[in-house]
Scaffold this motif. Sequence first.
Motif, short mmCIF file in Angstrom:
data_model
loop_
_atom_site.label_atom_id
_atom_site.label_comp_id
_atom_site.label_asym_id
_atom_site.label_seq_id
_atom_site.Cartn_x
_atom_site.Cartn_y
_atom_site.Cartn_z
N VAL A 189 36.80 -13.80 -12.14
CA VAL A 189 36.86 -14.67 -10.97
C VAL A 189 35.57 -14.46 -10.20
CG1 VAL A 189 38.13 -15.28 -8.88
CG2 VAL A 189 39.38 -14.49 -10.91
N LEU A 190 34.88 -15.54 -9.84
CA LEU A 190 33.54 -15.42 -9.26
C LEU A 190 33.50 -15.59 -7.74
CD1 LEU A 190 31.51 -17.42 -11.94
CD2 LEU A 190 31.83 -14.94 -11.76
N ASN A 222 36.26 -20.33 -8.41
CA ASN A 222 35.47 -20.55 -9.62
C ASN A 222 35.63 -19.36 -10.55
OD1 ASN A 222 33.83 -23.06 -8.93
ND2 ASN A 222 33.45 -21.74 -7.16
N VAL A 223 35.70 -19.62 -11.83
CA VAL A 223 35.90 -18.55 -12.80
C VAL A 223 34.96 -18.71 -13.99
CG1 VAL A 223 38.33 -18.21 -12.18
CG2 VAL A 223 37.73 -19.85 -13.98
N ALA A 250 36.56 -9.90 -9.18
CA ALA A 250 36.54 -10.48 -10.52
C ALA A 250 37.89 -10.38 -11.20
CB ALA A 250 35.48 -9.80 -11.38
N ALA A 251 38.64 -9.33 -10.86
CA ALA A 251 39.93 -9.08 -11.51
C ALA A 251 41.11 -9.65 -10.74
CB ALA A 251 40.12 -7.57 -11.68
N ALA A 252 40.84 -10.45 -9.70
CA ALA A 252 41.93 -11.02 -8.89
C ALA A 252 42.88 -11.84 -9.76
CB ALA A 252 41.35 -11.88 -7.78
N ALA A 253 44.16 -11.65 -9.54
CA ALA A 253 45.17 -12.33 -10.36
C ALA A 253 45.10 -13.84 -10.20
CB ALA A 253 46.56 -11.84 -9.98
N PHE A 264 44.05 -13.62 -18.07
CA PHE A 264 42.76 -13.09 -18.49
C PHE A 264 42.78 -12.89 -20.01
CE2 PHE A 264 42.48 -12.08 -14.05
CZ PHE A 264 41.12 -12.03 -13.77
N HIS A 265 41.60 -12.90 -20.62
CA HIS A 265 41.49 -12.51 -22.02
C HIS A 265 41.97 -11.05 -22.11
CE1 HIS A 265 39.70 -11.29 -25.83
NE2 HIS A 265 39.56 -12.58 -26.13
#
Length: 326
Positions: A120-121, A263-264, A305-308, A313-314
């Motif tokens: 997550v950007l 944005n991701v 970046a790791a926000a649910a 996620f991969h």
Amino acid sequence: MSEISISRRRLFAIGAGAAAIAVLPGVSSALSPIPVRIVTGGKGGVFYPYGEGLARVLSAHGGNLKATAEATGGSVDNARLVHAGKADVGFATFDSVFDAVHGAGAYAKDGKLELRVLAVLYDSYLHVVARKDAGISSIADLKGKRVSVGSPGSSAETIAGRVLEAAGIDPAHGVERSNLGAAESAEALKAGRIDAFFWAGGVPTAAVQELAAAGKPEIVFLSTAAEQAAIDKKYPGLYRPLTLPKSAYAGMAADVSGLGVANVLIVSVKAKDALVTELLEGIFDNLDAIHKLHPEAAKLSLASAAAATAVPFHPAAEAFYKAKGT
């Protein structure tokens, strides 16, 4: 035995050993550059400079990665390219990715796309920019006006349609519609060919920044707060309220309330675990360099970046963040 003979034998042994190593499983890929194609967006937005800078950082400091960035129409194009295996990493707005994995919206004819989140950007703000002399002060005032709704294959086009619909305007026939990217929209507004345009992007977006700084024509930013409730009801959880601060662009007299969307970075479900891990290591081992790419890139952290999200996620990305304690 001569020294020349010994040297030749040693060279032969070294060469044979190297050849043997090269054919071992998994070793040749470690010795050869791994091409990574990153698909971004239009050159007047944020996706392109962010992606182009990301490619430079990964190529210089990302182990064996050799990354290149490519301008595209935006999120919809990127989702399709990554799903089809024609790109390795794509920038996209979260609402577009959500539609893609469910085969909805712009992807209704595609079916469900096999995508996963890499990181997550940042949040995009929905810019709705109008010429001040066009007499437009609300989304409802866009009815019958010449409006660019974003380039084909962009999330801006999707969001614009939803906002117009929430204001009671038919997105297809209620405006004199054109499909232009950020830079083309700004140029068309400046030339008097359109009255307003939609653009979903980070703040500042270069094309909007240049248009506002020029001051000719004077521009206004329209609020989408009045449309928020209707959009939330129909598309729950995809958008959130954001405020465009008056310091964002030249000439703004007050903050403007509106819509935002995350944005991701996306990858294919089929992306190899090793590649996903190397991509994330290349990013987070060089976070200082990433932060210098753009004001929006400066917001990136392991935690953000790791926000649910409502799209998984991969698995290798999930494992990476878990190992980092996020």
